[in-house]
Design a protein around this motif. Sequence first.
Motif, PDB file in Angstrom:
ATOM      1  N   UNK A 158      20.119   8.245  33.035  1.00 13.73           N
ATOM      2  CA  UNK A 158      19.204   7.028  33.163  1.00 13.73           C
ATOM      3  C   UNK A 158      18.724   6.626  34.650  1.00 13.73           C
ATOM      4  N   UNK A 159      19.620   6.912  35.459  1.00 11.95           N
ATOM      5  CA  UNK A 159      19.542   6.558  36.642  1.00 11.95           C
ATOM      6  C   UNK A 159      20.363   7.064  37.774  1.00 11.95           C
ATOM      7  N   UNK A 160      20.137   7.186  38.785  1.00 13.47           N
ATOM      8  CA  UNK A 160      21.029   7.840  40.156  1.00 13.47           C
ATOM      9  C   UNK A 160      21.095   7.045  41.104  1.00 13.47           C
ATOM     10  N   UNK A 165      25.725   8.391  38.365  1.00 13.29           N
ATOM     11  CA  UNK A 165      24.924   8.602  37.450  1.00 13.29           C
ATOM     12  C   UNK A 165      25.110   7.515  36.383  1.00 13.29           C
ATOM     13  N   UNK A 166      23.978   6.930  35.929  1.00 10.23           N
ATOM     14  CA  UNK A 166      23.897   5.809  34.671  1.00 10.23           C
ATOM     15  C   UNK A 166      23.619   6.762  33.523  1.00 10.23           C
ATOM     16  N   UNK A 167      24.593   7.077  32.642  1.00 10.10           N
ATOM     17  CA  UNK A 167      24.371   8.231  31.414  1.00 10.10           C
ATOM     18  C   UNK A 167      24.590   7.288  30.043  1.00 10.10           C
ATOM     19  N   UNK A 168      23.715   7.999  29.368  1.00 13.67           N
ATOM     20  CA  UNK A 168      23.651   7.213  27.846  1.00 13.67           C
ATOM     21  C   UNK A 168      24.272   8.374  27.025  1.00 13.67           C
ATOM     22  N   UNK A 198      33.038  12.819  38.265  1.00  7.21           N
ATOM     23  CA  UNK A 198      33.471  12.782  37.102  1.00  7.21           C
ATOM     24  C   UNK A 198      32.367  13.033  36.093  1.00  7.21           C
ATOM     25  N   UNK A 199      31.287  13.056  36.382  1.00  6.45           N
ATOM     26  CA  UNK A 199      30.056  13.392  35.438  1.00  6.45           C
ATOM     27  C   UNK A 199      30.401  14.613  34.598  1.00  6.45           C
ATOM     28  N   UNK A 200      29.753  14.461  33.171  1.00  2.87           N
ATOM     29  CA  UNK A 200      29.950  15.534  32.139  1.00  2.87           C
ATOM     30  C   UNK A 200      29.549  16.838  32.547  1.00  2.87           C
TER      31      UNK A 200
END
Length: 203
Positions: A158-160, A165-168, A198-200
Amino acid sequence: MSAWGTGIRQSDEFMDVYDEFFDRYKDDATAMEVYRAILAEYQEEFSDGDDGPLLYTVYYALAQSLWECGERDEWLWQTVRQIIDTEADLKFWNELGNEPELIVSRRRALHKFWEKINSTPAKVRKPKKTGKKREPTLHKGDLYAYAVEGGYCAALVLDFVWNSFLTAITEEVFDHVPTEAEVMASHSRVVTWFTARESIPKK
């Protein structure tokens, strides 16, 4: 072809390719990637079959570079072996009108080179680090699926902001890689920030 001696490295063409290889071999680049890129460029340039002896030197320089990086390409090694076994390189040197003793010296250099690239280097060269920051692997708006136990979930960036990263993440676990329409029609209870580390992983 500009040579100042019978040694494999004693030519302008060899040093040009060798220097180009290690100019490109830095940060995240792999030796095989650099090798394939340079090889393709030279093979395209001489696709009409001209300047075979120049390509011999290109092959020697690439083999030397890969060997220093602890890598090996079977096609390249077989090509170099064929050049040496058929004495194609020596025929060219003979056509230039070189003295017999120079031909003997060149033959010796070729066989010594072959032995060298079939040995284990004492030290393997690593890519040069330039300190250049990596570009983020994800970007705002990216939508991707990733494997979980029992199937696949999907995530939408959703945002960086500041390397995070803002992630849904979808609540539903799909039994297949979902389409964009399926993901957008699903629900999400998890919306959180992940750092780049950490991001998937994107799959």
